[in-house]
Design a protein around this motif. Structure first.
Motif, PDB file in Angstrom:
ATOM      1  N   ARG A   1       0.884  -1.108  -0.191  1.00  0.00           N
ATOM      2  CA  ARG A   1       0.181  -0.157  -0.116  1.00  0.00           C
ATOM      3  C   ARG A   1       0.741   1.088   0.092  1.00  0.00           C
ATOM      4  N   ASP A   2       2.093   1.284   0.833  1.00  0.00           N
ATOM      5  CA  ASP A   2       2.711   2.505   0.706  1.00  0.00           C
ATOM      6  C   ASP A   2       3.180   2.715  -0.498  1.00  0.00           C
ATOM      7  N   SER A   3       3.861   1.804  -1.168  1.00  0.00           N
ATOM      8  CA  SER A   3       4.419   1.994  -2.584  1.00  0.00           C
ATOM      9  C   SER A   3       3.449   2.474  -3.508  1.00  0.00           C
ATOM     10  N   ILE A   4       2.398   1.835  -3.600  1.00  0.00           N
ATOM     11  CA  ILE A   4       1.446   2.432  -4.725  1.00  0.00           C
ATOM     12  C   ILE A   4       1.241   3.905  -4.224  1.00  0.00           C
ATOM     13  N   TRP A   5       0.662   4.406  -2.869  1.00  0.00           N
ATOM     14  CA  TRP A   5       0.385   5.587  -2.832  1.00  0.00           C
ATOM     15  C   TRP A   5       1.503   6.469  -3.029  1.00  0.00           C
ATOM     16  N   LEU A   6       2.904   6.264  -2.712  1.00  0.00           N
ATOM     17  CA  LEU A   6       4.004   7.119  -3.199  1.00  0.00           C
ATOM     18  C   LEU A   6       4.270   7.225  -4.584  1.00  0.00           C
ATOM     19  N   CYS A   7       3.874   6.069  -5.318  1.00  0.00           N
ATOM     20  CA  CYS A   7       4.030   6.172  -6.823  1.00  0.00           C
ATOM     21  C   CYS A   7       3.174   7.269  -7.401  1.00  0.00           C
ATOM     22  N   VAL A   8       1.556   7.187  -7.006  1.00  0.00           N
ATOM     23  CA  VAL A   8       0.639   7.904  -7.347  1.00  0.00           C
ATOM     24  C   VAL A   8       1.020   9.589  -6.874  1.00  0.00           C
ATOM     25  N   LEU A   9       1.519   9.724  -5.773  1.00  0.00           N
ATOM     26  CA  LEU A   9       2.033  10.979  -5.230  1.00  0.00           C
ATOM     27  C   LEU A   9       3.006  11.569  -6.070  1.00  0.00           C
ATOM     28  N   ASN A  10       3.950  10.646  -6.335  1.00  0.00           N
ATOM     29  CA  ASN A  10       5.208  11.176  -7.130  1.00  0.00           C
ATOM     30  C   ASN A  10       4.766  11.653  -8.744  1.00  0.00           C
ATOM     31  N   SER A  11       3.852  10.901  -9.298  1.00  0.00           N
ATOM     32  CA  SER A  11       3.371  11.246 -10.714  1.00  0.00           C
ATOM     33  C   SER A  11       2.472  12.668 -10.738  1.00  0.00           C
ATOM     34  N   CYS A  12       1.522  12.591  -9.739  1.00  0.00           N
ATOM     35  CA  CYS A  12       0.820  13.642  -9.522  1.00  0.00           C
ATOM     36  C   CYS A  12       1.514  15.183  -9.428  1.00  0.00           C
ATOM     37  N   THR A  13       2.576  14.826  -8.529  1.00  0.00           N
ATOM     38  CA  THR A  13       3.125  16.112  -8.401  1.00  0.00           C
ATOM     39  C   THR A  13       3.940  16.672  -9.567  1.00  0.00           C
ATOM     40  N   SER A  14       4.477  15.552 -10.282  1.00  0.00           N
ATOM     41  CA  SER A  14       4.938  16.065 -11.542  1.00  0.00           C
ATOM     42  C   SER A  14       3.960  16.796 -12.642  1.00  0.00           C
TER      43      SER A  14
END
Length: 583
Positions: A291-304
């Motif tokens: 769960r941590d990895s998926i949310w962090l990946c979503v955060l990273n791409s959305c920030t970009s």
């Protein structure tokens, strides 16, 4: 245990899940999200660029992100020693990743020193890049102020005030890498200040790092939101946003678009270099890393994606004020942060305020990436030599020596020819080809060799199965090959061509990490005493003392009591003790 009485200190864990999430977010969300992704999106078909980018995110980014985090959490080891436990043959991947991080550590903090220099000047009553009346300006200097009647594209023989401030005041740039010239003492002082800040951010390990990231990983989002709102309310902002997201479906047939999408994803997600493994190693063993990895990946791409709106709304405003197109003013990398954006800010009301906000955001975005890289390297070294380094005061001394080594090694980058050296490091030593190469062999080692030889099931093999391995290897290999085929020699400002010895040095730095992977494997195979097959099997066999997973424990507990207890004690006596207590 305390180190004062001569015993080894505890390795430690994150005090909470929030500290882990913020530390990883601070590491993966960096300057590339602000100044690289938006430009690549605009350059490669606008909204169409999101298609290849998301394909790489789903097929490579998320699986590798999860796999590396799981590797650290499962083994509770750093980026090199985890390979000693999982697949000793692939230990060279760990060394190669740390070498790339070392190169990055020396480059990245230079950007922070430049940003700090700009931040100091942002408090001036008159921004120095908003006027041509300074000692460093030339006769060809112009400042494209509001309501400029002349078209910007017609100023072929002129130079903007922001460009002259960057090249003649900040860099004091020489004619080439052969002319290093004098040290820029002002930038050197800014560099010292940034090293001191980074040192005290992590000098106590995860205890201090976990507290610092509460500020450094969250406050940039406040600044980004402020700049986004301000940018969208400027005249011409919609023109910039249109250039940013307008889709061009024909670009999907261009291999270059797919290669740049893949390279950007690998850079942005910080995979294949061991950062996620070291950070994940401080998690509790039963943490939900999926769960941590998926949310962090979503955060990273959305920030970009959101950063692109903040950047291009301002570039649209600048183009509107100059009577130019967004294409004429769009920049990537340091050119965006230190030329285009400061020039646009100088045209706004209250320019000092927006300049301060922008450079605080840049510093904090880069700062947590920088000190997390340092934390990863120190963690890896400490895990390699725990008997020596995990004692009272040893970590602080090691960190100090590391900072001093990097500082004196990068002194050449703050000379008049330092920008040429900086670009050489950035283009070759920290390039995407090396990271893609590591991603291929890391996936092979875990997805095929470890999964094939592991005696039982673990969360590492669960994080990336054979089908996903094939996808990661295929996509990473194609991107790696394309990056070599499409290679263009480095130039500076499209006119300066480096001498041949500089290109040779650049390729030596690039190959220094790549060759570590096969080199380490060959040395290990050659050094063994058994025959080649036995050595291969030994180097591909995971360590016997790896912790047991829940599935393994369930299988053991279903055995006859005597046999199950004996196997549990042999594999992991600590878990046997815990099972006995629970029962």
């Amino acid at each position: 245990m305390k180190g004062a009485d001569g015993h080894l200190e505890e390795r430690g864990h994150w005090a909470s899940k929030t500290e882990f999430l913020l530390a990883v977010a601070g590491n993966v969300v960096g300057l590339g999200n602000v100044w690289r992704f938006p430009y690549l999106c605009y350059k490669n078909g606008g909204g169409t660029f999101l298609v290849p980018y998301l394909v790489f995110v789903v097929t490579c980014g998320v699986p590798l992100f999860l796999m590396e985090t799981a590797m650290g959490q499962y083994t509770q080891q750093g980026s090199i020693t985890c390979w000693q436990h999982l697949c000793p043959l692939a230990e060279g991947i760990g060394y190669a990743g740390q070498l790339i991080l070392l190169y990055s550590c020396m480059c990245y903090i230079i950007l922070l020193a430049w940003a700090l220099f700009y931040l100091v000047f942002s408090f001036s009553s008159q921004l120095p890049w908003a006027t041509c009346d300074n000692p460093w300006n030339t006769e060809s200097c112009i400042f494209a102020a509001k309501n400029l009647s002349l078209n910007w594209t017609g100023q072929t023989n002129s130079t903007s005030a922001a460009t002259e401030f960057w090249e003649r005041r900040v860099l004091a740039i020489s004619g080439g890498i052969e002319e290093l010239g004098k040290v820029n003492w002002e930038i050197l002082l800014c560099l010292i200040a940034m090293w001191v800040i980074c040192y005290f951010c992590i000098w106590k390990g995860v205890k201090s790092t976990g507290k610092v990231v509460y500020f450094t990983a969250t406050f940039p989002y406040v600044m980004l939101l402020v700049l986004l709102i301000r940018g969208l309310t400027l005249p011409g902002a919609l023109q910039g946003v249109f250039f940013y997201v307008y889709p061009d479906p024909q670009r999907l047939a261009d291999p270059q678009v797919w290669m740049e999408a893949g390279t950007q994803m690998f850079f942005s997600y910080s995979v294949a270099v061991g950062s996620l493994t070291a950070l994940g190693s401080y998690n509790k063993y039963n943490n939900n890393c999926y769960r941590d990895s998926i949310w962090l990946c979503v955060l990273n791409s959305c920030t970009s994606l959101v950063a692109g709106f903040a950047v291009f709304s301002v570039l649209g405003f600048m183009a509107d004020q100059q009577g130019a197109t967004v294409e004429d003013v769009a920049e990537s990398g340091p050119g965006l942060a230190f030329i285009a954006y400061p020039q646009a800010v100088a045209m706004m009301p209250l320019p000092q305020l927006w300049s301060v906000c922008f450079f605080i955001m840049i510093i904090l975005l880069g700062l947590d990436t920088q000190f997390v890289i340092m934390e990863v390297i120190i963690t890896t070294l400490t895990d390699l030599f725990p008997a020596t380094l995990r004692r009272a005061g040893r970590r602080e001394l090691l960190l100090l020596l590391f900072c001093l080594f990097c500082f004196f090694s990068q002194m050449v980058m703050v000379t008049e020819g330092g920008m040429y050296v900086f670009q050489l490091f950035d283009y070759y030593a920290c390039n995407g080809s090396s990271i893609l190469f590591l991603a291929v062999f890391q996936s092979l080692a875990i997805g095929w060799i470890y999964e094939w030889t592991a005696a039982a099931y673990s969360i590492v093999t669960a994080s990336i199965n054979t089908e996903l391995t094939e996808q990661v290897v295929r996509n990473s290999s194609v991107s790696f090959i394309c990056s070599l085929v499409e290679y263009q020699p480095l130039t500076f400002n499209r006119w300066y061509v480096y001498p041949n010895w500089a290109y040779g040095l650049g390729w030596a730095m690039a190959l220094s990490s790549i060759l570590l992977v096969p080199g380490w494997a060959l040395v290990q195979l050659w050094a063994g005493r058994r025959n080649l097959k036995q050595r291969w099997l030994q180097l591909c066999t995971p360590a016997a003392d790896l912790p047991l997973t829940l599935r393994q424990r369930a299988e053991i507990l279903e055995m006859p009591s005597a046999a199950g207890t004996e196997r549990l004690m042999i594999n992991n006596p600590e878990q046997h003790k815990q099972t006995t207590i629970n029962n």
